[in-house]
Motif scaffolding. Structure first.
Motif: not given
Length: 287
Positions: A111-135
């Protein structure tokens, strides 16, 4: 441990526990985020690997049941810092032996938080590090002060949608999704706010036409919320005078009342294949 971000227009504080945003102030130093008072002890929890509740608080996978309480475990876990600067920070949670007792899948959530002027951006990266589908499901749950300006009544505020929202809404019963949709209280692009809206728990837009909203009165601070990758929106408060309003972009929702099957077959679930990464984001704009 907390970390403060500042742009000159806004400042934000993020804590490692739950990777939770716990303060958002405008240039005048006015606090906009709910400060986890007795009415509700959180600020802006991360919802993962579920949004809402599962039937009997159990996740079923390949014939085995795993304990999984409402909104999942990420909000109560310590995240590791991966990057910290004056204007951004990144935190990360990965599976381990303890998490696999509740959620039998390999994952990495950054999860990345970043401020830019009057905005707060919140970015989520969900990665599957296994060998079956990640639900999984993933959601934001930021709670803003309601009213934003203490001298204004709650009824001075409304939510303005970017598009007309004629579709029915969904409601919960015992934390699970009711079978039948209900007529929307949104009139065109406009939702007048009152505590009565939440007498029956959250308003759930399971197929919103909009990808942004604005929460505001005729004067004082306002909050814009714009999302990408999220497919549902929850709006929630407590109907007993609690002075907060939650605006929640979701990818997923609570189990339907009649659903008791495999977690991977649950309606609304996000599925990530091995080696793949899903990216979702939302932006809070302070006006």
């Amino acid at each position: 441990m907390d970390h403060t971000l500042a742009s000159g227009r806004i400042s934000a504080i993020i804590k490692a526990d739950g990777a939770e945003l716990c303060s958002l102030k405008n240039a005048a130093g006015h606090e906009l985020l709910w400060q986890a008072g007795p009415a509700w002890p959180r600020h802006s929890p991360i919802l993962f690997p579920i949004v809402g509740r599962l039937k009997n608080d159990e996740l079923r996978h390949r014939g085995k049941a795993y304990p999984m309480t409402q909104h999942g475990f990420a909000r109560d876990m310590p995240f590791a810092w991966r990057e910290r600067t004056k204007t951004s920070c990144t935190l990360e949670l990965t599976d381990d032996a303890a998490s696999r007792q509740r959620f039998p899948f390999a994952f990495r959530l950054a999860i990345r938080y970043a401020v830019n002027d009057a905005d707060l951006d919140v970015r989520f990266e969900i990665s599957n590090t296994g060998d079956e589908t990640l639900p999984a499901s993933l959601g934001g749950h930021p709670a803003f002060n309601w009213p934003l300006l203490p001298e204004l009544p709650k009824e001075a505020y409304a939510i303005h949608f970017s598009n007309d929202e004629p579709a029915p809404i969904r409601r919960l019963k015992g934390g699970l999704l009711r079978e039948k949709p209900e007529p929307t209280p949104i009139e065109g692009k406009f939702l007048a706010l009152s505590e009565r809206l939440f007498a029956d728990d959250a308003l759930i837009l399971d197929r919103p036409a909009s990808s942004s909203i604005r929460y505001a009165a005729d004067r004082g601070p306002s909050i814009g919320l714009h999302w990408q990758g999220f497919q549902q929106l929850g709006i929630w408060s407590k109907p007993d005078g609690a002075p907060f309003l939650c605006l929640e972009p979701w990818r997923g929702f609570a189990s339907p009342l009649d659903f008791d099957g495999e977690f991977s077959d649950k309606p609304g679930i996000m599925k990530t294949e091995p080696g793949e990464t899903e990216i979702l984001s939302y932006r809070i704009s302070v006006g």
